[in-house]
Design a protein around this motif. Structure first.
Motif, short mmCIF file in Angstrom:
data_model
loop_
_atom_site.label_atom_id
_atom_site.label_comp_id
_atom_site.label_asym_id
_atom_site.label_seq_id
_atom_site.Cartn_x
_atom_site.Cartn_y
_atom_site.Cartn_z
N GLN A 72 4.48 -0.55 -13.80
CA GLN A 72 3.31 -0.65 -13.51
C GLN A 72 2.74 -1.11 -12.60
OE1 GLN A 72 2.84 -3.91 -16.16
NE2 GLN A 72 2.70 -3.15 -17.77
N ARG A 73 2.98 -1.47 -11.70
CA ARG A 73 2.63 -2.24 -10.08
C ARG A 73 2.56 -0.76 -9.14
NH1 ARG A 73 4.02 -7.61 -7.78
NH2 ARG A 73 1.95 -6.58 -6.39
N LEU A 74 3.30 0.23 -9.50
CA LEU A 74 3.47 1.74 -8.52
C LEU A 74 1.97 1.91 -8.74
CD1 LEU A 74 7.44 2.42 -8.89
CD2 LEU A 74 5.90 2.03 -7.04
N ALA A 75 1.84 1.99 -10.30
CA ALA A 75 1.47 3.27 -11.52
C ALA A 75 -0.47 2.65 -10.67
CB ALA A 75 0.98 2.92 -12.60
N ALA A 76 -0.66 0.91 -10.88
CA ALA A 76 -1.96 1.05 -9.46
C ALA A 76 -1.94 0.90 -8.45
CB ALA A 76 -1.82 -0.61 -9.95
N GLY A 77 -1.01 1.01 -7.70
CA GLY A 77 -0.71 1.22 -6.18
C GLY A 77 -0.94 -0.48 -5.36
N SER A 78 0.08 -1.40 -6.47
CA SER A 78 -0.02 -2.39 -5.61
C SER A 78 1.32 -2.75 -5.31
CB SER A 78 -0.48 -3.23 -6.04
OG SER A 78 0.44 -3.81 -7.69
N LEU A 79 2.24 -1.69 -5.55
CA LEU A 79 3.61 -1.34 -4.75
C LEU A 79 3.80 0.13 -4.71
CD1 LEU A 79 5.95 -3.27 -6.98
CD2 LEU A 79 5.67 -3.84 -4.60
N TYR A 80 4.19 0.20 -3.19
CA TYR A 80 4.83 1.65 -2.53
C TYR A 80 5.69 2.07 -3.25
CZ TYR A 80 4.25 5.87 0.08
OH TYR A 80 4.69 7.13 1.30
N GLY A 81 5.71 3.16 -3.68
CA GLY A 81 7.14 3.90 -4.17
C GLY A 81 6.95 6.01 -3.66
N LEU A 82 8.08 6.28 -4.32
CA LEU A 82 8.52 7.91 -3.99
C LEU A 82 9.22 8.02 -4.92
CD1 LEU A 82 10.18 7.56 -0.58
CD2 LEU A 82 7.77 7.15 -0.90
N LYS A 83 8.46 8.51 -5.54
CA LYS A 83 8.38 9.68 -7.09
C LYS A 83 9.81 10.38 -7.13
CE LYS A 83 8.24 9.97 -11.54
NZ LYS A 83 9.21 9.14 -12.63
N ARG A 84 10.91 10.23 -7.12
CA ARG A 84 12.06 11.11 -7.43
C ARG A 84 12.76 11.33 -8.38
NH1 ARG A 84 9.84 12.00 -3.08
NH2 ARG A 84 10.22 11.79 -0.71
N ALA A 85 13.46 12.72 -8.53
CA ALA A 85 14.11 13.17 -9.77
C ALA A 85 14.78 11.72 -10.04
CB ALA A 85 14.87 14.29 -9.56
N GLY A 86 15.38 10.93 -9.87
CA GLY A 86 16.15 10.06 -10.45
C GLY A 86 15.71 8.62 -10.85
N GLY A 87 14.04 9.15 -10.62
CA GLY A 87 13.12 7.54 -10.53
C GLY A 87 13.01 7.73 -9.44
N TRP A 88 11.86 6.26 -9.85
CA TRP A 88 11.43 6.01 -8.65
C TRP A 88 12.14 5.36 -7.17
CZ3 TRP A 88 5.98 6.26 -7.30
CH2 TRP A 88 4.81 6.74 -8.17
N ARG A 89 11.90 4.82 -6.24
CA ARG A 89 12.12 4.37 -4.92
C ARG A 89 10.89 3.86 -4.26
NH1 ARG A 89 17.76 4.72 -4.98
NH2 ARG A 89 17.50 4.34 -2.79
N LEU A 90 11.36 2.76 -3.60
CA LEU A 90 10.80 1.58 -3.18
C LEU A 90 11.25 1.36 -1.61
CD1 LEU A 90 10.14 0.97 -6.58
CD2 LEU A 90 8.99 -0.54 -5.57
N PRO A 91 10.26 1.92 -1.14
CA PRO A 91 10.57 1.53 0.72
C PRO A 91 10.71 0.24 0.62
CG PRO A 91 9.47 3.20 0.93
CD PRO A 91 9.18 2.69 -0.64
N ARG A 92 11.61 -0.36 1.54
CA ARG A 92 12.10 -1.72 1.71
C ARG A 92 10.79 -2.60 2.79
NH1 ARG A 92 17.15 -4.11 0.90
NH2 ARG A 92 18.29 -1.70 -0.16
N PHE A 93 10.28 -1.51 3.24
CA PHE A 93 9.05 -2.57 4.33
C PHE A 93 7.95 -3.10 3.93
CE2 PHE A 93 6.31 0.96 2.92
CZ PHE A 93 5.27 0.30 2.53
N GLN A 94 8.10 -3.13 2.59
CA GLN A 94 7.35 -3.94 1.57
C GLN A 94 7.85 -5.31 0.86
OE1 GLN A 94 6.24 -1.87 -1.65
NE2 GLN A 94 7.34 -0.61 -1.43
N PHE A 95 9.36 -5.33 1.66
CA PHE A 95 9.64 -6.50 1.30
C PHE A 95 10.10 -7.11 2.56
CE2 PHE A 95 10.36 -3.41 -2.02
CZ PHE A 95 9.98 -3.96 -3.23
#
Length: 121
Positions: A33-56
């Motif tokens: 939900q947060r990825l869709a809203a833009g309050s988390l940053y992610g990369l959509k890939r064939a295997g699903g979302w990946r969330l870069p570590r810079f935001q943690f």
């Protein structure tokens, strides 16, 4: 070729939705939900979302980053986003020294100026 390799390395080092959910103590559906809203940053890939570590950091989100991420243009290349968060910005200073947007937020800086800078990328 260098950009492709750097992007692949970024994806490989990023968190899965399940890993991010466990880190944040929420259900994976909340992360999506947060990825869709833009309050988390992610990369959509064939295997699903990946969330870069810079935001943690320290097992949680970087303070205030959820107020900055929605201001990013979703068309920006992921490497541009990651580099921007990590490079010193002359508009953000702590003790008269430029700091990165990530360092600014980690130091407890107001997210508003970072959000304004993000909107101008």
């Amino acid at each position: 070729a260098m950009t492709a390799a750097a992007t692949a390395a970024l994806v490989a080092a990023s968190l899965t939705v399940a890993e991010a959910a466990a880190l944040l103590g929420v259900d994976p559906s909340r992360v999506r939900q947060r990825l869709a809203a833009g309050s988390l940053y992610g990369l959509k890939r064939a295997g699903g979302w990946r969330l870069p570590r810079f935001q943690f950091a320290d097992g949680r989100l970087v303070p205030g980053i959820e107020r900055v991420l929605p201001h990013l243009d979703r068309a920006l290349h992921p490497l541009t986003v990651v580099r921007w968060f990590g490079q010193p910005n002359p508009d953000l200073e702590i003790d008269d020294a430029p700091v990165s947007p990530r360092a600014w937020l980690l130091a407890g800086g107001d997210p508003a100026p970072v959000a304004a800078l993000a909107a101008d990328l």
